[in-house]
Design an enzyme around this catalytic site. Structure first.
Site, PDB file in Angstrom:
ATOM      1  N   ASP A  31      37.260   7.359 -27.343  1.00  9.19           N
ATOM      2  CA  ASP A  31      35.817   7.361 -27.067  1.00  9.19           C
ATOM      3  C   ASP A  31      35.458   6.070 -26.319  1.00  9.19           C
ATOM      4  O   ASP A  31      35.933   4.989 -26.675  1.00  9.19           O
ATOM      5  CB  ASP A  31      35.027   7.474 -28.371  1.00  9.19           C
ATOM      6  CG  ASP A  31      33.583   7.861 -28.136  1.00  9.19           C
ATOM      7  OD1 ASP A  31      33.190   8.982 -28.505  1.00  9.19           O
ATOM      8  OD2 ASP A  31      32.836   7.033 -27.552  1.00  9.19           O
ATOM      9  N   ILE A  32      34.610   6.204 -25.305  1.00 14.79           N
ATOM     10  CA  ILE A  32      34.251   5.052 -24.462  1.00 14.79           C
ATOM     11  C   ILE A  32      33.388   4.044 -25.222  1.00 14.79           C
ATOM     12  O   ILE A  32      33.328   2.864 -24.865  1.00 14.79           O
ATOM     13  CB  ILE A  32      33.529   5.555 -23.183  1.00 14.79           C
ATOM     14  CG1 ILE A  32      33.638   4.538 -22.065  1.00 14.79           C
ATOM     15  CG2 ILE A  32      32.083   5.924 -23.444  1.00 14.79           C
ATOM     16  CD1 ILE A  32      33.238   5.087 -20.701  1.00 14.79           C
ATOM     17  N   GLN A  94      24.275  15.438 -30.728  1.00 14.04           N
ATOM     18  CA  GLN A  94      25.171  15.859 -29.641  1.00 14.04           C
ATOM     19  C   GLN A  94      24.600  15.390 -28.300  1.00 14.04           C
ATOM     20  O   GLN A  94      23.445  15.666 -27.975  1.00 14.04           O
ATOM     21  CB  GLN A  94      25.348  17.388 -29.621  1.00 14.04           C
ATOM     22  CG  GLN A  94      26.415  17.830 -28.623  1.00 14.04           C
ATOM     23  CD  GLN A  94      26.618  19.347 -28.591  1.00 14.04           C
ATOM     24  OE1 GLN A  94      25.892  20.103 -29.255  1.00 14.04           O
ATOM     25  NE2 GLN A  94      27.592  19.789 -27.815  1.00 14.04           N
ATOM     26  N   HIS A 100      33.518  18.990 -28.752  1.00  9.90           N
ATOM     27  CA  HIS A 100      34.466  17.922 -29.035  1.00  9.90           C
ATOM     28  C   HIS A 100      34.432  17.597 -30.515  1.00  9.90           C
ATOM     29  O   HIS A 100      33.396  17.707 -31.172  1.00  9.90           O
ATOM     30  CB  HIS A 100      34.155  16.667 -28.221  1.00  9.90           C
ATOM     31  CG  HIS A 100      32.729  16.229 -28.326  1.00  9.90           C
ATOM     32  ND1 HIS A 100      31.709  16.815 -27.594  1.00  9.90           N
ATOM     33  CD2 HIS A 100      32.138  15.279 -29.076  1.00  9.90           C
ATOM     34  CE1 HIS A 100      30.562  16.238 -27.896  1.00  9.90           C
ATOM     35  NE2 HIS A 100      30.786  15.301 -28.802  1.00  9.90           N
ATOM     36  N   HIS A 102      35.139  14.468 -33.093  1.00 10.80           N
ATOM     37  CA  HIS A 102      35.377  13.035 -33.240  1.00 10.80           C
ATOM     38  C   HIS A 102      36.399  12.824 -34.360  1.00 10.80           C
ATOM     39  O   HIS A 102      36.279  13.425 -35.436  1.00 10.80           O
ATOM     40  CB  HIS A 102      34.099  12.303 -33.666  1.00 10.80           C
ATOM     41  CG  HIS A 102      32.955  12.401 -32.713  1.00 10.80           C
ATOM     42  ND1 HIS A 102      32.610  11.377 -31.865  1.00 10.80           N
ATOM     43  CD2 HIS A 102      32.065  13.386 -32.469  1.00 10.80           C
ATOM     44  CE1 HIS A 102      31.546  11.723 -31.151  1.00 10.80           C
ATOM     45  NE2 HIS A 102      31.188  12.940 -31.502  1.00 10.80           N
TER      46      HIS A 102
HETATM   47  P1  5GP Z   1      28.354  13.415 -29.206  1.00 11.83           P
HETATM   48  O1  5GP Z   1      27.242  12.400 -29.332  1.00 11.83           O
HETATM   49  O2  5GP Z   1      28.009  14.457 -28.168  1.00 11.83           O
HETATM   50  O3  5GP Z   1      28.793  14.024 -30.500  1.00 11.83           O
HETATM   51  O4  5GP Z   1      29.620  12.607 -28.696  1.00 11.83           O
HETATM   52  C1  5GP Z   1      29.849  12.306 -27.365  1.00 11.83           C
HETATM   53  C2  5GP Z   1      30.773  11.137 -27.334  1.00 11.83           C
HETATM   54  O5  5GP Z   1      31.324  11.044 -26.029  1.00 11.83           O
HETATM   55  C3  5GP Z   1      30.104   9.799 -27.643  1.00 11.83           C
HETATM   56  O6  5GP Z   1      30.720   9.200 -28.766  1.00 11.83           O
HETATM   57  C4  5GP Z   1      30.297   8.988 -26.356  1.00 11.83           C
HETATM   58  O7  5GP Z   1      30.564   7.624 -26.596  1.00 11.83           O
HETATM   59  C5  5GP Z   1      31.479   9.686 -25.694  1.00 11.83           C
HETATM   60  N1  5GP Z   1      31.482   9.619 -24.245  1.00 11.83           N
HETATM   61  C6  5GP Z   1      30.445   9.873 -23.410  1.00 11.83           C
HETATM   62  N2  5GP Z   1      30.818   9.734 -22.131  1.00 11.83           N
HETATM   63  C7  5GP Z   1      32.133   9.391 -22.159  1.00 11.83           C
HETATM   64  C8  5GP Z   1      33.083   9.101 -21.119  1.00 11.83           C
HETATM   65  O8  5GP Z   1      32.796   9.137 -19.919  1.00 11.83           O
HETATM   66  N3  5GP Z   1      34.341   8.775 -21.510  1.00 11.83           N
HETATM   67  C9  5GP Z   1      34.695   8.737 -22.846  1.00 11.83           C
HETATM   68  N4  5GP Z   1      35.960   8.401 -23.120  1.00 11.83           N
HETATM   69  N5  5GP Z   1      33.826   9.001 -23.838  1.00 11.83           N
HETATM   70  C10 5GP Z   1      32.555   9.327 -23.498  1.00 11.83           C
END
Ligand code: 5GP
Ligand code: ZN
Length: 114
Positions: A31-32, A94, A100, A102
């Site tokens: 994760d970034i 999200q 995805h 985590h």
């Molecule tokens: P969500 O909030 O949708 O459950 O999780 C999305 C995740 O994707 C977040 O933890 C965010 O840091 C990660 N993320 C968003 N953009 C990128 C990216 O360009 N590269 C990587 N490696 N992770 C990303």
């Protein structure tokens, strides 16, 4: 594949990611913006917008996704505990609408999540 989807861009190699695992169905990368010492995302190659968009035909794929997460937890030495999380919808946090999971570990987790 979705043109604008950031995770599809990672799958195409259009934007870089620290790849940790890949096979014909699933990839995993760091994760970034990590929320724990280990924070890995496991995603299907197939563009699915989130858990609610899953169909019957995705059942094996989801089993594989979880198994990849569990195997990575082992590989990263998280035997003392870790969390596998999927957010569905904006209200759940999200932000990327490509399904995805985590994998979070390396610190004590609180419950319930905020
Ligand atoms: P969500 O909030 O949708 O459950 O999780 C999305 C995740 O994707 C977040 O933890 C965010 O840091 C990660 N993320 C968003 N953009 C990128 C990216 O360009 N590269 C990587 N490696 N992770 C990303
Ligand atoms: Zn996508």
């Amino acid at each position: 594949m979705s043109q604008d989807c950031i995770f599809c861009k990672i799958l195409r190699g259009d934007i870089p990611a620290s790849l940790l695992y890949e096979d014909s169905d699933v990839i995993a990368f760091k994760d970034i913006s990590p929320e724990a010492p280990t924070h890995i995302l496991v995603i299907p190659r197939k563009h699915i917008s989130g858990p609610a968009a899953l169909t019957e035909e995705d059942k094996d794929l989801m089993g594989k996704l979880v198994k990849v997460g569990v195997d990575l937890a082992k590989e990263f030495g998280l035997s003392d505990g870790y969390r596998l999380v999927m957010n569905d919808g904006k209200r759940a946090g999200q932000t990327v609408f490509h399904l995805h999971m985590h994998l979070l570990g390396g610190r004590t987790m609180t419950w319930p999540p905020g």
